[in-house]
Scaffold this motif. Structure first.
Motif, PDB file in Angstrom:
ATOM      1  N   LEU A   1       0.818  -1.209   0.000  1.00 27.29           N
ATOM      2  CA  LEU A   1       0.000   0.000   0.000  1.00 27.29           C
ATOM      3  C   LEU A   1       0.856   1.265   0.000  1.00 27.29           C
ATOM      4  O   LEU A   1       0.534   2.244  -0.667  1.00 27.29           O
ATOM      5  N   GLY A   2       1.982   1.231   0.674  1.00 24.88           N
ATOM      6  CA  GLY A   2       2.866   2.385   0.726  1.00 24.88           C
ATOM      7  C   GLY A   2       3.471   2.739  -0.616  1.00 24.88           C
ATOM      8  O   GLY A   2       3.838   3.876  -0.864  1.00 24.88           O
ATOM      9  N   ARG A   3       3.560   1.762  -1.495  1.00 21.28           N
ATOM     10  CA  ARG A   3       4.102   2.012  -2.832  1.00 21.28           C
ATOM     11  C   ARG A   3       3.071   2.706  -3.719  1.00 21.28           C
ATOM     12  O   ARG A   3       3.414   3.516  -4.575  1.00 21.28           O
ATOM     13  N   VAL A   4       1.786   2.400  -3.491  1.00 20.63           N
ATOM     14  CA  VAL A   4       0.717   2.937  -4.331  1.00 20.63           C
ATOM     15  C   VAL A   4       0.143   4.227  -3.758  1.00 20.63           C
ATOM     16  O   VAL A   4      -0.157   5.157  -4.493  1.00 20.63           O
ATOM     17  N   VAL A   5      -0.007   4.268  -2.444  1.00 20.90           N
ATOM     18  CA  VAL A   5      -0.569   5.441  -1.769  1.00 20.90           C
ATOM     19  C   VAL A   5       0.525   6.004  -0.873  1.00 20.90           C
ATOM     20  O   VAL A   5       0.844   5.437   0.162  1.00 20.90           O
ATOM     21  N   ASP A   6       1.097   7.111  -1.283  1.00 15.28           N
ATOM     22  CA  ASP A   6       2.293   7.622  -0.612  1.00 15.28           C
ATOM     23  C   ASP A   6       2.030   8.348   0.705  1.00 15.28           C
ATOM     24  O   ASP A   6       2.954   8.667   1.430  1.00 15.28           O
TER      25      ASP A   6
END
Length: 72
Positions: free
Chosen positions: A25-30
């Motif tokens: 998720l951290g890669r897609v939603v910063d």
């Protein structure tokens, strides 16, 4: 706040959010501040959509997608 979705919108959005949560998720939603609302919306949809566990879920999902796609 209340958000109203059709059944088709809800199942398609639920599926997409589930896929989103299964990624990094951290890669897609910063912005980590956005993660909590994503999880809350996904959880609410899961509870409201018993069809997610149906044996013909894939067919129901595809039918919902087809109904939501704009006609050419």
């Amino acid at each position: 706040m209340t958000i109203k979705l059709t059944s088709d919108e809800a199942v398609v959005l639920s599926h997409r959010l589930e896929k989103l949560q299964m990624t990094d998720l951290g890669r897609v939603v910063d912005d980590p501040a956005v993660w909590a609302p994503i999880h809350r919306i996904a959880g609410t949809l899961d509870k409201a959509l018993p069809m997610v566990f149906a044996s013909d879920y894939d067919q129901q999902l595809e039918a919902a997608r087809q109904r939501l796609r704009p006609e050419d």
